[in-house]
Design an enzyme around this catalytic site. Sequence first.
Site, PDB file in Angstrom:
ATOM      1  N   ASP A 167     -37.583  -7.327 -60.640  1.00  0.00           N
ATOM      2  CA  ASP A 167     -38.573  -6.325 -60.240  1.00  0.00           C
ATOM      3  C   ASP A 167     -39.610  -6.947 -59.297  1.00  0.00           C
ATOM      4  O   ASP A 167     -40.714  -7.288 -59.701  1.00  0.00           O
ATOM      5  CB  ASP A 167     -39.247  -5.769 -61.490  1.00  0.00           C
ATOM      6  CG  ASP A 167     -40.224  -4.644 -61.187  1.00  0.00           C
ATOM      7  OD1 ASP A 167     -40.068  -3.998 -60.126  1.00  0.00           O
ATOM      8  OD2 ASP A 167     -41.129  -4.412 -62.006  1.00  0.00           O
ATOM      9  N   ASP A 176     -41.984  -3.993 -47.013  1.00  0.00           N
ATOM     10  CA  ASP A 176     -42.227  -4.704 -45.754  1.00  0.00           C
ATOM     11  C   ASP A 176     -41.487  -3.945 -44.657  1.00  0.00           C
ATOM     12  O   ASP A 176     -40.940  -2.867 -44.902  1.00  0.00           O
ATOM     13  CB  ASP A 176     -41.736  -6.158 -45.868  1.00  0.00           C
ATOM     14  CG  ASP A 176     -42.560  -7.127 -45.025  1.00  0.00           C
ATOM     15  OD1 ASP A 176     -42.751  -6.830 -43.816  1.00  0.00           O
ATOM     16  OD2 ASP A 176     -42.994  -8.164 -45.541  1.00  0.00           O
ATOM     17  N   ARG A 219     -45.138  -6.164 -73.655  1.00  0.00           N
ATOM     18  CA  ARG A 219     -46.019  -6.786 -74.645  1.00  0.00           C
ATOM     19  C   ARG A 219     -45.763  -6.370 -76.089  1.00  0.00           C
ATOM     20  O   ARG A 219     -45.843  -7.220 -76.989  1.00  0.00           O
ATOM     21  CB  ARG A 219     -47.484  -6.540 -74.246  1.00  0.00           C
ATOM     22  CG  ARG A 219     -47.909  -7.386 -73.057  1.00  0.00           C
ATOM     23  CD  ARG A 219     -49.223  -6.921 -72.447  1.00  0.00           C
ATOM     24  NE  ARG A 219     -49.070  -5.710 -71.655  1.00  0.00           N
ATOM     25  CZ  ARG A 219     -49.992  -5.234 -70.827  1.00  0.00           C
ATOM     26  NH1 ARG A 219     -51.151  -5.859 -70.702  1.00  0.00           N
ATOM     27  NH2 ARG A 219     -49.768  -4.138 -70.138  1.00  0.00           N
TER      28      ARG A 219
END
Length: 239
Positions: free
Chosen positions: A60, A65, A215
Site C-alpha cells: 500500500d 505522480d 492496531r
Amino acid sequence: MQDNPLIIALDFGSLNEVERFLEPFNKHNLFLKVGMELFYKEGPRTVHTLKEMGHRVFLDLKLHDIPNTVLSAMRSLSSLGCDLVTVHAAGGRAMMEAAMEGLEAGTPAGETRPACVAVTQLTSTEEARMQAEQLIPVSLEESVLHYAALAKSAGLDGVVCSAWEAGKIMERQGNGFLTVTPGIRMGTDSHQDQKRVATPEKAREAGISAIVVGRPIIRADKPVEAYETWMEAWKGATR
C-alpha cells in the site's frame, strides 16, 4: 479476492518486529498489508520475506505522480510478487491507466499481475475538511463515487473506500469491482484517527470485498486470539 480476506496492516517500523509478530501465526495463511513506513525502511525484502512465509501481500504505497513515473514504478513493484497495490485516484485517469500498463509489463510471464485499487478519500477525511482543504465542492460521498467511476474507466480492479460508500459503489460499478475498506472497528474500540468507521459485521452486510485491520490486532495482548475473534465477526462464524 474471492475469499473476502481480512488484511492485517503491519504498522511496524522494522522487519524484525514483523517477524516477531508473525511467529505465533505459524498455522495461518495471512493477507498482510505493507505500508510506507515499513517499505521505506526495509525495502523489497519485506515483500520477499512475507511471500516466502506463504502469505499474501498488499503493498500500500498509494502512488501519485505523473503517468510515466507511475508506470515505471508499477513495472518495478509488479516484479516483487505482491498481490495487491494502490494508487491515488486523484492522480487522474491517465495516471491510473499508466499504472495498469506498468503492472502488466512488469509481471513475470506465467504469473498473475497484482490487483490494483485506487484510494478515493482517506477514511480519516471528513466532508468539511475535504471541501475546505481540497476545494472539492460536492459531498464526500459524491467525491468517492466519482473517483470509483474514474478508476473503473481506467481499468483498475477496484477502490479503497469506507464502508459508508461501498454499497453505492458496488451498485454502480458491479460486484466484481473490489472494495477494500480500512477504518474497521469493533463497537467498543476507539476510532483513533479514523472518521468514517464501521464494524466488521456492517462491512460484511455491505458486501465489501476485503477489510483492513491494524492496531486492534497488532497491538493486542494476544494477537492470534484477536485475529480469530475478528475473523469470526467478519465471516459471521461462531465458535
